[in-house]
Each structure stands twice: as structure tokens, then as C-alpha cells.
Write a protein that holds these residues in place. Structure first.
Motif, mmCIF file in Angstrom:
data_model
loop_
_atom_site.group_PDB
_atom_site.id
_atom_site.type_symbol
_atom_site.label_atom_id
_atom_site.label_comp_id
_atom_site.label_asym_id
_atom_site.label_seq_id
_atom_site.Cartn_x
_atom_site.Cartn_y
_atom_site.Cartn_z
ATOM 1 N N ARG A 17 50.642 40.698 44.110
ATOM 2 C CA ARG A 17 51.503 39.771 43.360
ATOM 3 C C ARG A 17 52.543 39.223 44.317
ATOM 4 O O ARG A 17 53.327 39.973 44.887
ATOM 5 C CB ARG A 17 52.180 40.462 42.192
ATOM 6 N N GLU A 68 52.306 34.431 41.665
ATOM 7 C CA GLU A 68 50.864 34.241 41.826
ATOM 8 C C GLU A 68 50.174 35.586 42.051
ATOM 9 O O GLU A 68 50.721 36.476 42.711
ATOM 10 C CB GLU A 68 50.557 33.332 43.016
ATOM 11 N N TRP A 69 48.960 35.709 41.505
ATOM 12 C CA TRP A 69 48.152 36.912 41.647
ATOM 13 C C TRP A 69 46.946 36.634 42.524
ATOM 14 O O TRP A 69 46.308 35.584 42.386
ATOM 15 C CB TRP A 69 47.661 37.390 40.289
ATOM 16 N N GLN A 82 43.898 34.497 41.349
ATOM 17 C CA GLN A 82 43.525 34.805 39.975
ATOM 18 C C GLN A 82 44.462 34.089 39.006
ATOM 19 O O GLN A 82 45.655 33.951 39.285
ATOM 20 C CB GLN A 82 43.631 36.319 39.727
ATOM 21 N N ASP A 132 45.464 35.222 36.180
ATOM 22 C CA ASP A 132 46.340 36.253 35.617
ATOM 23 C C ASP A 132 46.212 37.512 36.445
ATOM 24 O O ASP A 132 45.243 37.686 37.183
ATOM 25 C CB ASP A 132 45.931 36.577 34.171
ATOM 26 N N ASP A 138 44.789 43.896 34.070
ATOM 27 C CA ASP A 138 45.198 44.542 32.819
ATOM 28 C C ASP A 138 45.813 45.891 33.190
ATOM 29 O O ASP A 138 45.111 46.792 33.654
ATOM 30 C CB ASP A 138 43.986 44.730 31.917
#
Length: 143
Positions: free
Chosen positions: A102, A107-108, A131, A133, A136
Motif C-alpha cells: 500500500r 494505491e494497492w 489493484q 482495491d 480482504d
């Protein structure tokens, strides 16, 4: 214990003077949990890292089998203040495929390839894919 000359350490100052590092967080994958028949990835609590993001060269793009695609694929050099020694047959990497990064701007990126692993000298070169997102983290440590 590393053998030979660590050329990366020699050129490190020049690299940073041209293109500086960013302070980011690494979310290292550490397995999965089966919750009522559904498998969920789990990640360790994030660790801070200095990361230098760079565009991919053509050889790295071919390695990722994404020739000509530079929009969401980049490479990064991750640095650690400690060495990760090889102990017997177990090598402890700074990062590996499946981990997430991150950036400060939110941004991921997912680590999709390890190009060079010099964890024993405190750095690693990885291929990243942006990505939409983050991972999880519902079942992960510390979250």
C-alpha cells in the motif's frame, strides 16, 4: 552471511538521489482460514518498508508475459534494515508473490513476481500489478 561485493549497496546513494524511496506498508500473506467452507486469505499486520518504484524494462515484461503492457505493471525494490539469513533449507524473504503493498497515496499493488531476491543483504526486486482495491483483511491479524 553474504559473499562477494554488494554492488547494490555501492550504488544505493546514487539511485536515491535520482529517484527517491517511498514509505509504504507491506501486507505479507501468511496462509488462509476455512470459515464455514469458504477459504479466506490471511495477512500479517502491515510492516513499514522503504520502496523504490520503477518502470519495468522489456525483459521483466517478458518475464510477466505482458509484453507491451506497462499501464498497471511496475517493478519495485524493497529495502530492509535487517538481513534475512538463509537458515538450513529455509530462506526468509522480505516479500514474495501474493503479498500486497500500500503506497502513501492509497494505491494497492500485488506482488506477482520476484525478479531478484537478495533478502540476505536487505533488498529484493519484485514485479507488481496495480489493484483496484486492497486485500480482504477481515480474517487477518491485527485488523
Amino acid at each position: 552471511m553474504a559473499f562477494g561485493i554488494n554492488l547494490h549497496r555501492i550504488v544505493r546513494g546514487t539511485i536515491e538521489s535520482v529517484h527517491g524511496d517511498e514509505e509504504c506498508q507491506i501486507y505479507q500473506a501468511c496462509g488462509q482460514k476455512n470459515i464455514k467452507g469458504k477459504v479466506h486469505p490471511i495477512y500479517q499486520s502491515p510492516v513499514d518498508a522503504r520502496i523504490n518504484f520503477q518502470p519495468l524494462d522489456s525483459q521483466a515484461l517478458q518475464h510477466l508475459e505482458a509484453v507491451g503492457d506497462t499501464s498497471t505493471n511496475i517493478q519495485a525494490f524493497l529495502y530492509s534494515n535487517k538481513s534475512y539469513p538463509i537458515a538450513g533449507i529455509k530462506r526468509i524473504p522480505i516479500a514474495r508473490g501474493g503479498d500486497y503493498i500500500r503506497r502513501e497515496n492509497g494505491e494497492w499493488f500485488k506482488i506477482t513476481a520476484v525478479f531478484e531476491d537478495w533478502s540476505q543483504d536487505g533488498w529484493i526486486n519484485v514485479g507488481l500489478n496495480q489493484q483496484p482495491d486492497g486485500p480482504d483483511l477481515t480474517y487477518s491479524e491485527g485488523d
